[in-house]
Structures are given as C-alpha cells and as structure tokens.
Scaffold this motif. Structure first.
Motif, PDB file in Angstrom:
ATOM      1  N   GLY A 173      -5.396  -8.608   9.260  1.00 31.39           N
ATOM      2  CA  GLY A 173      -6.739  -9.005   9.657  1.00 31.39           C
ATOM      3  C   GLY A 173      -7.846  -8.181   9.015  1.00 31.39           C
ATOM      4  N   MET A 174      -7.474  -7.240   8.134  1.00 30.52           N
ATOM      5  CA  MET A 174      -8.477  -6.356   7.542  1.00 30.52           C
ATOM      6  C   MET A 174      -8.986  -6.891   6.210  1.00 30.52           C
ATOM      7  SD  MET A 174      -6.969  -2.583   8.266  1.00 30.52           S
ATOM      8  CE  MET A 174      -6.650  -2.028   9.928  1.00 30.52           C
ATOM      9  N   ASP A 175     -10.239  -6.517   5.904  1.00 33.29           N
ATOM     10  CA  ASP A 175     -10.797  -6.892   4.608  1.00 33.29           C
ATOM     11  C   ASP A 175     -10.410  -5.829   3.568  1.00 33.29           C
ATOM     12  OD1 ASP A 175     -12.546  -4.683   4.907  1.00 33.29           O
ATOM     13  OD2 ASP A 175     -14.210  -5.947   5.569  1.00 33.29           O
ATOM     14  N   GLU A 176     -10.822  -6.033   2.323  1.00 36.14           N
ATOM     15  CA  GLU A 176     -10.426  -5.135   1.234  1.00 36.14           C
ATOM     16  C   GLU A 176     -10.903  -3.700   1.450  1.00 36.14           C
ATOM     17  OE1 GLU A 176      -8.301  -5.535  -1.390  1.00 36.14           O
ATOM     18  OE2 GLU A 176      -7.855  -7.385  -0.319  1.00 36.14           O
ATOM     19  N   LYS A 177     -12.104  -3.526   1.957  1.00 32.03           N
ATOM     20  CA  LYS A 177     -12.646  -2.183   2.194  1.00 32.03           C
ATOM     21  C   LYS A 177     -11.800  -1.447   3.239  1.00 32.03           C
ATOM     22  CE  LYS A 177     -16.922   0.199   3.408  1.00 32.03           C
ATOM     23  NZ  LYS A 177     -18.325   0.029   3.808  1.00 32.03           N
ATOM     24  N   GLU A 178     -11.485  -2.138   4.317  1.00 37.80           N
ATOM     25  CA  GLU A 178     -10.665  -1.532   5.375  1.00 37.80           C
ATOM     26  C   GLU A 178      -9.260  -1.221   4.873  1.00 37.80           C
ATOM     27  OE1 GLU A 178     -12.795  -3.715   9.191  1.00 37.80           O
ATOM     28  OE2 GLU A 178     -11.294  -4.794   8.024  1.00 37.80           O
ATOM     29  N   LEU A 179      -8.704  -2.100   4.047  1.00 33.29           N
ATOM     30  CA  LEU A 179      -7.372  -1.845   3.490  1.00 33.29           C
ATOM     31  C   LEU A 179      -7.376  -0.635   2.561  1.00 33.29           C
ATOM     32  CD1 LEU A 179      -6.109  -5.472   2.800  1.00 33.29           C
ATOM     33  CD2 LEU A 179      -5.209  -3.862   4.489  1.00 33.29           C
ATOM     34  N   THR A 180      -8.463  -0.449   1.831  1.00 31.01           N
ATOM     35  CA  THR A 180      -8.578   0.724   0.958  1.00 31.01           C
ATOM     36  C   THR A 180      -8.560   2.002   1.785  1.00 31.01           C
ATOM     37  OG1 THR A 180      -9.843  -0.552  -0.664  1.00 31.01           O
ATOM     38  CG2 THR A 180     -10.039   1.842  -0.787  1.00 31.01           C
ATOM     39  N   ILE A 181      -9.252   1.993   2.905  1.00 27.16           N
ATOM     40  CA  ILE A 181      -9.262   3.151   3.800  1.00 27.16           C
ATOM     41  C   ILE A 181      -7.856   3.422   4.331  1.00 27.16           C
ATOM     42  CG2 ILE A 181     -10.101   4.000   6.042  1.00 27.16           C
ATOM     43  CD1 ILE A 181     -12.728   2.386   5.415  1.00 27.16           C
ATOM     44  N   MET A 182      -7.154   2.358   4.753  1.00 28.64           N
ATOM     45  CA  MET A 182      -5.798   2.527   5.285  1.00 28.64           C
ATOM     46  C   MET A 182      -4.840   3.039   4.200  1.00 28.64           C
ATOM     47  SD  MET A 182      -6.144   1.938   8.413  1.00 28.64           S
ATOM     48  CE  MET A 182      -4.430   2.055   8.851  1.00 28.64           C
ATOM     49  N   GLU A 183      -4.995   2.526   2.993  1.00 28.13           N
ATOM     50  CA  GLU A 183      -4.154   2.970   1.884  1.00 28.13           C
ATOM     51  C   GLU A 183      -4.371   4.457   1.607  1.00 28.13           C
ATOM     52  OE1 GLU A 183      -3.007   1.382  -2.554  1.00 28.13           O
ATOM     53  OE2 GLU A 183      -5.096   1.219  -1.924  1.00 28.13           O
ATOM     54  N   SER A 184      -5.627   4.886   1.612  1.00 32.27           N
ATOM     55  CA  SER A 184      -5.943   6.297   1.386  1.00 32.27           C
ATOM     56  C   SER A 184      -5.360   7.178   2.491  1.00 32.27           C
ATOM     57  CB  SER A 184      -7.461   6.496   1.311  1.00 32.27           C
ATOM     58  OG  SER A 184      -7.988   5.805   0.214  1.00 32.27           O
ATOM     59  N   ALA A 185      -5.440   6.709   3.725  1.00 31.49           N
ATOM     60  CA  ALA A 185      -4.873   7.466   4.844  1.00 31.49           C
ATOM     61  C   ALA A 185      -3.352   7.605   4.695  1.00 31.49           C
ATOM     62  CB  ALA A 185      -5.213   6.791   6.170  1.00 31.49           C
ATOM     63  N   ALA A 186      -2.679   6.530   4.319  1.00 27.74           N
ATOM     64  CA  ALA A 186      -1.230   6.573   4.140  1.00 27.74           C
ATOM     65  C   ALA A 186      -0.848   7.503   2.988  1.00 27.74           C
ATOM     66  CB  ALA A 186      -0.682   5.167   3.893  1.00 27.74           C
ATOM     67  N   GLU A 187      -1.613   7.450   1.896  1.00 28.13           N
ATOM     68  CA  GLU A 187      -1.346   8.345   0.769  1.00 28.13           C
ATOM     69  C   GLU A 187      -1.547   9.799   1.171  1.00 28.13           C
ATOM     70  OE1 GLU A 187      -3.912   6.796  -2.278  1.00 28.13           O
ATOM     71  OE2 GLU A 187      -2.455   5.254  -2.862  1.00 28.13           O
ATOM     72  N   GLY A 188      -2.582  10.069   1.978  1.00 31.84           N
ATOM     73  CA  GLY A 188      -2.823  11.422   2.466  1.00 31.84           C
ATOM     74  C   GLY A 188      -1.673  11.936   3.323  1.00 31.84           C
ATOM     75  N   ILE A 189      -1.132  11.083   4.144  1.00 32.41           N
ATOM     76  CA  ILE A 189       0.016  11.463   4.986  1.00 32.41           C
ATOM     77  C   ILE A 189       1.216  11.793   4.106  1.00 32.41           C
ATOM     78  CG2 ILE A 189       1.694  10.584   6.672  1.00 32.41           C
ATOM     79  CD1 ILE A 189      -0.715   9.013   7.927  1.00 32.41           C
ATOM     80  N   CYS A 190       1.473  10.950   3.099  1.00 33.31           N
ATOM     81  CA  CYS A 190       2.605  11.194   2.196  1.00 33.31           C
ATOM     82  C   CYS A 190       2.437  12.512   1.445  1.00 33.31           C
ATOM     83  CB  CYS A 190       2.755  10.044   1.204  1.00 33.31           C
ATOM     84  SG  CYS A 190       3.347   8.531   1.958  1.00 33.31           S
ATOM     85  N   LYS A 191       1.225  12.810   0.978  1.00 24.74           N
ATOM     86  CA  LYS A 191       0.986  14.074   0.258  1.00 24.74           C
ATOM     87  C   LYS A 191       1.165  15.264   1.192  1.00 24.74           C
ATOM     88  CE  LYS A 191      -2.033  12.271  -3.326  1.00 24.74           C
ATOM     89  NZ  LYS A 191      -3.396  12.208  -3.862  1.00 24.74           N
ATOM     90  N   ALA A 192       0.699  15.142   2.435  1.00 22.86           N
ATOM     91  CA  ALA A 192       0.866  16.220   3.407  1.00 22.86           C
ATOM     92  C   ALA A 192       2.342  16.465   3.698  1.00 22.86           C
ATOM     93  CB  ALA A 192       0.116  15.883   4.697  1.00 22.86           C
ATOM     94  N   ARG A 193       3.119  15.397   3.779  1.00 24.41           N
ATOM     95  CA  ARG A 193       4.553  15.515   4.020  1.00 24.41           C
ATOM     96  C   ARG A 193       5.233  16.225   2.852  1.00 24.41           C
ATOM     97  NH1 ARG A 193       6.665  10.085   4.708  1.00 24.41           N
ATOM     98  NH2 ARG A 193       5.683  10.147   6.735  1.00 24.41           N
ATOM     99  N   GLU A 194       4.849  15.856   1.626  1.00 27.36           N
ATOM    100  CA  GLU A 194       5.415  16.497   0.442  1.00 27.36           C
ATOM    101  C   GLU A 194       5.096  17.988   0.403  1.00 27.36           C
ATOM    102  OE1 GLU A 194       3.821  14.304  -2.860  1.00 27.36           O
ATOM    103  OE2 GLU A 194       5.007  12.517  -2.404  1.00 27.36           O
ATOM    104  N   THR A 195       3.888  18.356   0.818  1.00 26.77           N
ATOM    105  CA  THR A 195       3.469  19.744   0.854  1.00 26.77           C
ATOM    106  C   THR A 195       4.282  20.528   1.869  1.00 26.77           C
ATOM    107  OG1 THR A 195       1.231  19.085   0.242  1.00 26.77           O
ATOM    108  CG2 THR A 195       1.485  21.281   1.156  1.00 26.77           C
ATOM    109  N   GLU A 196       4.541  19.921   3.022  1.00 26.21           N
ATOM    110  CA  GLU A 196       5.341  20.565   4.077  1.00 26.21           C
ATOM    111  C   GLU A 196       6.774  20.803   3.614  1.00 26.21           C
ATOM    112  OE1 GLU A 196       5.194  18.229   7.624  1.00 26.21           O
ATOM    113  OE2 GLU A 196       3.118  18.739   8.038  1.00 26.21           O
ATOM    114  N   GLU A 197       7.327  19.826   2.881  1.00 25.10           N
ATOM    115  CA  GLU A 197       8.710  19.916   2.426  1.00 25.10           C
ATOM    116  C   GLU A 197       8.895  20.893   1.287  1.00 25.10           C
ATOM    117  OE1 GLU A 197       9.745  15.882   1.499  1.00 25.10           O
ATOM    118  OE2 GLU A 197       9.827  15.271   3.604  1.00 25.10           O
ATOM    119  N   ALA A 198       7.833  21.187   0.556  1.00 24.89           N
ATOM    120  CA  ALA A 198       7.936  22.084  -0.607  1.00 24.89           C
ATOM    121  C   ALA A 198       8.000  23.534  -0.217  1.00 24.89           C
ATOM    122  CB  ALA A 198       6.744  21.869  -1.524  1.00 24.89           C
TER     123      ALA A 198
END
Length: 118
Positions: A93-118
């Motif tokens: 139900g989200m528009d492109e702008k909202e999806l961009t925000i969600m994508e950035s949030a998911a990428e941030g979570i993945c990077k934080a996880r990688e940092t924790e594992e390193a």
C-alpha cells in the motif's frame, strides 16, 4: 484412468481482489470496465470466488499486482509467518517515496547486523 481431483478455491483470491480494488479506490464498475467484465461478474468473483476465464484472471491479478503463488500452492505458504504477511500488505500500500524509506531502513539494519558480527 487417473483424474486430477483438486480444484482451485477462488474465495481467498476473490477477497484479495476486493481488498486491492478498494485500496486503489476503484469501484466494481471501474474494475469491470478495465478487465472487460460486468460489474456483477466482479461481485461474484470477489464475494463467491467465482471462476473466470484465464484472460480475465490474468488481467485482474496484473492490474491489482497480486501474486498468485499463495493461492495456487497454499501448502507451501501455510507455514509463512503472519507478521511477514502483514508487513507485505503494508508495503503493497506504500508509494515509491515510502518504499525508499523502508528500503533504507532495512539496509541500515543489515549493515548494523554485519557490524555486530564482525
């Protein structure tokens, strides 16, 4: 001779068609015009799971961006987590702008996880 007995139950698909149509703000009449059916046919598809032609089915699911895997292969999707389904519905139900925000949030979570594992 073996005869395949399983039939496609279109009631759940009909409910999803109705949900997606309403999310777009479309009436049954408008959707009917887009897929070359009568409004009554749309009503029967949405409320009773009436089967339709393959061509009309294709038009409906592509116009409304519905993935049919869960309807064709329900056994593969029964174990799917309800939270993931809920998130998918919200994302749809989200528009492109909202999806961009969600994508950035998911990428941030993945990077934080990688940092924790390193």
């Amino acid at each position: 001779m073996y005869q395949y007995e399983k039939r496609l139950d279109c009631r759940a698909l009909g409910k999803e068609i109705k949900r997606r149509r309403k999310a777009k703000g479309w009436t049954q009449e408008h959707l009917a015009q887009l897929v070359d059916l009568t409004p009554r046919s749309i009503m029967y598809i949405e409320n009773k799971g009436q089967h339709t032609s393959l061509n009309a089915f294709y038009k409906l699911v592509t116009l409304l961006d519905i993935s049919v895997d869960e309807f064709f292969y329900p056994d593969k999707h029964n174990g799917e987590d309800e939270r993931r389904k809920h998130i998918d519905r919200m994302l749809n139900g989200m528009d492109e702008k909202e999806l961009t925000i969600m994508e950035s949030a998911a990428e941030g979570i993945c990077k934080a996880r990688e940092t924790e594992e390193a």
